[in-house]
Write an enzyme that holds these catalytic residues in place. Structure first.
Site, PDB file in Angstrom:
ATOM      1  N   SER A   1      -1.540 -10.574 -11.900  1.00  0.00           N
ATOM      2  CA  SER A   1      -0.849 -10.635 -10.620  1.00  0.00           C
ATOM      3  C   SER A   1      -0.287 -12.050 -10.403  1.00  0.00           C
ATOM      4  CB  SER A   1      -1.792 -10.206  -9.493  1.00  0.00           C
ATOM      5  OG  SER A   1      -1.085  -9.976  -8.296  1.00  0.00           O
TER       6      SER A   1
ATOM      7  N   ASP B   1       2.853   0.674 -10.143  1.00  0.00           N
ATOM      8  CA  ASP B   1       2.369  -0.461  -9.368  1.00  0.00           C
ATOM      9  C   ASP B   1       3.174  -0.543  -8.068  1.00  0.00           C
ATOM     10  OD1 ASP B   1       1.606  -2.948  -8.357  1.00  0.00           O
ATOM     11  OD2 ASP B   1       1.445  -3.862 -10.338  1.00  0.00           O
TER      12      ASP B   1
ATOM     13  N   HIS C   1      -1.498  -1.317  -9.717  1.00  0.00           N
ATOM     14  CA  HIS C   1      -1.692  -2.757  -9.926  1.00  0.00           C
ATOM     15  C   HIS C   1      -2.998  -3.066 -10.652  1.00  0.00           C
ATOM     16  CE1 HIS C   1      -0.470  -6.853  -9.254  1.00  0.00           C
ATOM     17  NE2 HIS C   1      -1.537  -7.157  -8.553  1.00  0.00           N
TER      18      HIS C   1
END
Length: 723
Positions: free
Chosen positions: A593, A668, A700
């Protein structure tokens, strides 16, 4: 005989030596072999000195809500057992009414986004032992009225009230429509970035419901292809405001159950704003709301009159960078309130009277309050958690409301977290550190002394001790520019200073985050230990912009996300490269991320320093990320184009020299796969060779079935081959 004894002892010694040198495997790590025990759904009761825990009986495959006594830790009773009710296929979560004689139980939950879900909800009456399904359809966020006679809930973007006695449903709003209008439930970006879903609240007398209405009709849509098992993919379409784009128009409303009228609060003096929190005070006709401007550097705490819908600003917070929304707003019996703020440079507790006049700053110092637990009005004592004992640690404290008589209640260095009994006589403390798996104890609130151990995880500790691994070592890394950064390192058990080791760096680096913390292992830590067993030094450095060291340290990255954080990781790698036991030509970096954004930037901008990088689900340009998060730290792209573009890894792909692995899930909803696709195209056009992996229909977190095992096997092999 003596020879046989010696032989037996020798065999014992050899087998013990072999046993103590077991190697970690990915199969073990991802099968849950090192899972710890906790106290699931721990819930302190309000009316009695008791608490509840959700337990699972493997033999009957059933779940129980068990009631325990704080003073003795003895089990008082089982409030409900799912095996006694055919309708209950497990218990996902539960909540009590104010009298604590009825329970709302969720099961068969269906996840929507990170925090939101729909579920089948059942009402359980503890006296009659009868269970009633609230609705024949799945609903969201059902909440008892204070008098326990009604339940408000959301269904298909509208609000309803369910009368428990008559079992009738009353619809409050009628204009709710998917991707157009939402009543009482937050939109995607509020849920993700303001971290709440229920955007409605009952007043203290249960005759009014305040709610936020989201008009997202003008918000741009984002679509994701879902491949599933069908012949044709389907599309998931939802509203997602990217940085600088149109947000939902929000409005604040109060529904009166007696008149059946809805009044709108006139917020026309605000332009392009957020309602980040709403909460009724202890006065039945006074509603509080936290209103933020779009830049999030000006916050007004409003007190709204429940009858006239007029309001007054009782508190204003401003900041040169941004104001963090507080979840610690607590109203006392006289409607004075407790609030937390960074306004003196560190997060501290403040006490205001009912008009918003400051009565006292309760805590002070160059350290942060990290959790507010509550206020014991009888003893005028505030309980909280802070990093006063070092920014990597967490301790439980008590202090009088006048700021005097502060006591540190926790006595072990590491991460302590408390759940207090209703009368504040006891608290359950969860403790762990880098050497100690989580331990739950009953403690006295008066002096912090341990009364009794509830749960410990010595079995996990003992199991890990049979492996040839060493724990994290904490240290402070000072860069050549003079920045002192918290760090940890995991070394091989047979570490030899005369050897040269490759280094694998891990980080996240997002604003206010922390990866260097004195707590027990997360699942990634076992992977890092496995890599250390295979001859790597694994290092983590929290650079500038991370949390719990004061506002100046955290907010220095304002308008320049990815500049100073990348600089610090590159500079840290240079420092590590000078250690006599480090092979400076073999330094790698990994992140997920925000950490993927960082790892990408590091391998491009630090091409002379990093040999290898792995970026999972990375943001590759903040232009592609959501409005609330991004603009909090960057303002809009229209205002700060250079801040967005100068620090985007897409614009640095031509500098790539080392080995790069890029990973993303196609479903995601948070960091869209668009980020990776854009960077893939840039790398292709720069004629750069790299590796990449796309996971169909994974969000995600990239998990489900064997997904994590396959992903970590891929990453492990990449490290072994390329570092």
């Amino acid at each position: 005989m003596r020879f046989l004894k010696l032989s037996f002892l020798f065999l014992l010694f050899v087998s013990a030596s072999v046993y103590s040198q077991k190697e970690l495997t990915l199969e073990e790590i991802w099968s849950g072999a090192f899972r710890t025990q906790g106290m699931d759904e721990l819930n302190a009761m309000k009316n009695t000195n008791q608490y509840t825990v959700l337990n699972f009986d493997r033999a009957t495959r059933s779940m129980q809500i068990d009631l325990f006594d704080y003073a003795t830790l003895n089990k008082v009773s089982t409030l409900i057992d799912s095996k006694d009710f055919q309708e209950l296929r497990g218990i996902d979560s539960y909540s009590f009414n104010a009298k604590e004689n009825q329970i709302l139980i969720a099961n068969n939950s269906a996840q929507i986004f990170r925090h939101s879900f729909t579920a089948d909800y059942f009402l359980y009456d503890m006296a009659s032992k009868k269970i009633t399904k609230i609705a024949d359809y799945q609903i969201q966020e059902p909440t008892f009225s204070p008098d326990g006679t009604k339940i408000a809930y959301a269904y298909q973007n509208n609000l309803y009230v369910y009368d428990i006695a008559s079992k009738k449903h009353q619809q409050i709003t009628t204009d709710g429509k998917k991707n157009v209008v939402i009543n009482g439930i937050t939109d995607w970006v509020y849920e993700e970035e303001f971290a709440f879903v229920r955007a409605f609240d009952w007043n203290k007398t249960g005759d009014k419901v305040a709610f936020i209405r989201f008009d997202e009709s003008q918000v741009p849509e984002f679509s994701m292809d879902m491949y599933n098992q069908g012949l044709y993919p389907t599309q998931e379409v939802f509203k997602y405001p990217k940085a600088g784009e149109k947000n939902s128009d929000v409005s604040l409303h109060i529904y009166d159950l007696n008149t059946k009228q809805i009044k709108q609060v006139d917020l026309s003096k605000y332009n392009d704003f957020y309602i980040a929190r709403l909460q009724w005070t202890n006065e039945a006709n006074t509603l509080s709301a936290q209103v933020l401007n779009r830049h999030q550097n000006n916050l007004d705490l409003l007190f709204v009159d429940g009858k006239s819908a007029s309001y007054k600003v009782v508190l204003n917070e401003t900041d040169k960078a941004y104001v963090d929304v507080t979840d610690n707003l607590t109203f006392l019996s006289d409607n004075s309130f407790i609030w937390t703020s960074e306004k003196d440079g560190f997060n501290h507790i403040y006490y205001y009277d009912k008009t918003g006049k400051l009565k006292n700053q309760v805590t002070k110092g160059n350290w942060e309050v990290t959790a507010y637990y509550g206020f014991d009005e009888k003893n005028k004592t505030v309980y909280y958690q802070s990093v006063e004992n070092g920014s990597i640690n967490r301790d439980v404290y008590a202090v009088k409301i006048d700021g005097k008589g502060k006591k540190r209640l926790s006595n072990q260095t590491g991460t302590n977290n408390a759940t207090f009994s209703p009368n504040f006589q006891f608290y359950i403390n969860s403790f762990s550190n880098v050497n100690t798996a989580p331990v739950y104890t009953l403690n006295s609130s008066k002096d912090g002394k341990t009364v009794k151990t509830i749960v410990e995880n010595k079995a996990v500790q003992d199991k890990l001790a049979t492996y040839d691994v060493a724990p994290k070592e904490f240290f402070t890394l000072t860069t050549e520019k003079g920045h002192n950064l918290n760090a940890w390192i995991i070394k091989p058990k047979n570490f030899d200073t005369s050897k040269k080791y490759p280094v694998f760096m891990y980080q996240y680096s997002g604003p206010g985050s922390q990866q260097v913390a004195n707590s027990w292992n997360g699942i990634n830590d076992y992977w890092f230990m496995m890599l250390a067993q295979q001859g790597y030094l694994v290092v983590c450095v929290d650079g500038r912009g991370t949390g719990f060291k004061g506002a100046a340290f955290k907010k220095c990255t304002y308008k320049e996300l990815g500049k100073y954080e990348v600089e610090d990781q590159i500079d840290a790698a240079k420092v590590l490269g000078k250690y006599n036991y480090v092979d400076a030509s073999r330094i790698g970096i990994f992140g997920w991320s925000y950490g993927g954004f960082m790892a990408s930037n590091c391998i491009f901008q630090g091409a002379e320093v990093f040999k290898t990088a792995i970026a999972v689900a990375p943001v590759t340009s903040w232009r592609y990320y959501d409005s609330i998060y991004t603009e909090r730290y960057m303002q809009t792209p229209q205002e700060n184009a250079s801040g967005y573009d100068n620090n985007s890894p897409i614009n640095h792909v031509a500098k790539l020299k080392g080995n790069f692995l890029l990973v993303h899930g196609t479903a995601d909803d948070n960091v869209h796969v668009q980020n990776s696709m854009k960077m893939i195209e840039a790398l292709v056009q720069a004629n750069k060779q790299f590796d990449w992996a796309i996971y169909p229909d994974k969000n995600h977190g990239i998990y489900g079935g064997k997904t994590r095992l396959q992903l970590y096997t891929k990453m492990t092999n990449f490290i072994k081959e390329k570092l």
